[in-house]
Design a protein around this motif. Structure first.
Motif, short mmCIF file in Angstrom:
data_model
loop_
_atom_site.label_atom_id
_atom_site.label_comp_id
_atom_site.label_asym_id
_atom_site.label_seq_id
_atom_site.Cartn_x
_atom_site.Cartn_y
_atom_site.Cartn_z
N LEU A 12 0.83 -1.20 0.00
CA LEU A 12 0.00 0.00 0.00
C LEU A 12 0.87 1.26 0.00
O LEU A 12 0.62 2.20 -0.76
N ILE A 13 1.90 1.27 0.81
CA ILE A 13 2.81 2.41 0.86
C ILE A 13 3.51 2.60 -0.49
O ILE A 13 3.62 3.72 -0.99
N GLU A 14 3.96 1.49 -1.09
CA GLU A 14 4.62 1.58 -2.39
C GLU A 14 3.68 2.12 -3.46
O GLU A 14 4.09 2.94 -4.29
N LEU A 15 2.43 1.69 -3.44
CA LEU A 15 1.46 2.18 -4.42
C LEU A 15 1.18 3.66 -4.23
O LEU A 15 1.06 4.42 -5.20
N ARG A 41 -2.38 11.10 -21.56
CA ARG A 41 -3.49 10.14 -21.38
C ARG A 41 -3.01 8.84 -20.75
O ARG A 41 -3.67 8.27 -19.88
N ARG A 42 -1.85 8.35 -21.19
CA ARG A 42 -1.30 7.11 -20.63
C ARG A 42 -0.95 7.27 -19.16
O ARG A 42 -1.20 6.37 -18.34
N LEU A 43 -0.35 8.40 -18.82
CA LEU A 43 0.00 8.65 -17.41
C LEU A 43 -1.25 8.73 -16.54
O LEU A 43 -1.29 8.17 -15.44
N LYS A 44 -2.26 9.41 -17.04
CA LYS A 44 -3.50 9.54 -16.27
C LYS A 44 -4.20 8.19 -16.10
O LYS A 44 -4.76 7.91 -15.04
N LYS A 45 -4.14 7.37 -17.15
CA LYS A 45 -4.75 6.03 -17.07
C LYS A 45 -4.01 5.18 -16.05
O LYS A 45 -4.63 4.47 -15.24
N ARG A 46 -2.68 5.24 -16.06
CA ARG A 46 -1.87 4.49 -15.10
C ARG A 46 -2.15 4.99 -13.67
O ARG A 46 -2.27 4.20 -12.74
N ARG A 47 -2.26 6.31 -13.52
CA ARG A 47 -2.54 6.88 -12.21
C ARG A 47 -3.90 6.42 -11.69
O ARG A 47 -4.05 6.08 -10.51
N LEU A 48 -4.90 6.37 -12.56
CA LEU A 48 -6.23 5.90 -12.18
C LEU A 48 -6.20 4.42 -11.78
O LEU A 48 -6.82 4.01 -10.79
N HIS A 49 -5.44 3.63 -12.53
CA HIS A 49 -5.29 2.21 -12.20
C HIS A 49 -4.66 2.04 -10.81
O HIS A 49 -5.10 1.22 -10.01
N LEU A 50 -3.64 2.84 -10.53
CA LEU A 50 -3.00 2.78 -9.21
C LEU A 50 -3.98 3.19 -8.11
O LEU A 50 -4.01 2.58 -7.03
N ILE A 54 -5.05 1.00 -4.89
CA ILE A 54 -4.92 1.52 -3.53
C ILE A 54 -6.24 1.37 -2.79
O ILE A 54 -6.28 0.90 -1.65
N CYS A 55 -7.34 1.73 -3.45
CA CYS A 55 -8.67 1.61 -2.81
C CYS A 55 -9.00 0.17 -2.47
O CYS A 55 -9.50 -0.12 -1.37
N GLN A 56 -8.71 -0.74 -3.38
CA GLN A 56 -8.99 -2.16 -3.12
C GLN A 56 -8.16 -2.69 -1.96
O GLN A 56 -8.66 -3.42 -1.10
#
Length: 67
Positions: A12-15, A41-50, A54-56
């Motif tokens: 979690l800390i790493e994410l 767009r790719r950076l924002k998509k990766r950030r959203l995935h992270l 984190i939420c999960q």
């Protein structure tokens, strides 16, 4: 010792660190001239995935209490 390196808390800390790094990179890329829309767009998509990961993980570590 091995368990500590692969614990969900450490993950979690790493994410969160990676998410913060991506936030900074998105800001830098958004203010660059010329703007690389595809990279942004790719950076924002990766950030959203992270953020989703984190939420999960937070829900798995601290599940909501029943009402």
């Amino acid at each position: 010792m091995d368990l500590n390196l692969h614990s969900p808390e450490r993950r979690l800390i790493e994410l969160k660190i990676e998410h913060a790094d991506l936030n900074a990179l998105v800001d830098i890329t958004a203010h660059a001239t010329p703007i690389d829309e595809l990279m942004l767009r790719r950076l924002k998509k990766r950030r959203l995935h992270l953020r989703d990961q984190i939420c999960q993980l937070e829900l798995a570590l601290d599940p909501p209490e029943p009402a």
